[in-house]
Design an enzyme around this catalytic site. Structure first.
Site: not given
Length: 305
Positions: A165, A169
């Protein structure tokens, strides 16, 4: 009159959480909205459903607004290109895309299944590429367009158990920066938001002790998806035309502007560096300027306003 009167906006992940609030607010502010949501589970492992996106679109229509729904995946480029065409055909144009669609497959990196790495990268980073690439030529031709992409403090600062993640991001940050730079002369803007909000993604994080439970309860009450939506919608408006290439966070009623990586210390050696001289001189001299490896909670240890 709303700040998005006459605009056509696509909102991905619009069936739940932040996306839902962005879609509803965009509709209230006068936009014609394409609400996209795969309708799948948090991990993106199932086929999904058209229900969540259509439910939100119906709410917008019932309130007097204009909205249609789409249940394709942002991880598929052709599907996103078709989504953009759907919005243009239905409403006669496209002016902004808000892209909070996402999944989570958390796990310690040394135990991470390659499939979990790929799935998260596909939705978050490839999804951000897909929505920007599929629409960028249209935005450049009309010399107007705004992207609101979503990053996370997991990428900007870091959180244990979220390597996939975080990598995605932080990649979104780089993508947005270049889109903003290359779009400057064509009035094509791109900004990113790191949201603090109680959503099903946050709800999936395990609560391990009483302190964590208390913190979660404060998050439920003090950091809501609708608070994030206010900035996302504002960044799509003509009134924000001078704002591009920026990194924001929303935490309750607080809005933060993040700095961006720039050199903080430099050392030169006329005769050049060797491993030994770097270890003996450069690294010790720079140590005071190192950024610590604390997680997001160490940077935001206080309750939201």
């Amino acid at each position: 009159m709303g700040v998005l009167d006459g605009k056509v906006v696509i909102v991905t992940g619009g069936g739940n959480g932040i996306g839902r609030e962005c879609a509803l607010l965009a509709g209230r502010e006068g936009a014609s909205v394409l609400v996209n949501d795969l309708g799948g589970g948090l991990k993106g492992e199932d086929a999904g459903s058209s229900g969540p996106a259509e439910d939100v679109a119906k709410l917008i229509r019932d309130a007097g607004g204009k909205a249609i729904s789409n249940s394709d995946s942002v991880s598929e480029y052709d599907a996103v290109a078709a989504m953009c065409e759907q919005a243009k055909k239905a409403f006669g144009g496209l002016h902004a895309i808000i892209n909070p669609a996402g999944i989570l497959r958390d796990g310690m990196f040394h135990k991470m299944d390659p499939a979990d790495w790929k799935a998260v990268i596909d939705v978050h980073l490839h999804g951000a590429f897909n929505v920007t690439r599929a629409s960028i030529e249209h935005f450049r031709e009309q010399q107007s367009g705004s992207y609101v992409l979503f990053t996370s403090t997991s990428g900007l600062i870091g959180n244990i158990g979220q390597a996939n993640y975080a990598a995605a991001k932080l990649g979104v940050m780089g993508l947005s920066r270049i889109v903003a730079m290359e779009g400057l002369q064509k009035n094509v803007r791109s900004n990113i938001i790191a949201p603090f909000a109680w959503t099903r993604m946050i709800a999936s994080i395990p609560v391990k002790d009483e302190a964590s439970a208390a913190r979660v309860e404060r998050m439920k009450n003090g950091m809501r998806a609708d608070q994030v939506a206010q900035l996302a919608v504002a960044l799509c408006a003509d009134g924000a035309k001078d704002t591009t290439g920026q990194i924001f966070a929303v935490r309750g009623n607080e809005v933060f502007l993040f700095n961006q990586p720039r050199p903080v210390r430099a050392m030169a050696r006329l005769e050049g560096w060797t491993p030994e001289s770097l270890i003996e001189q450069a690294l010790p001299a720079m140590k005071a300027s190192y950024t610590d490896v604390g997680a997001s909670a160490s940077v935001f240890p206080y309750d939201p306003v």
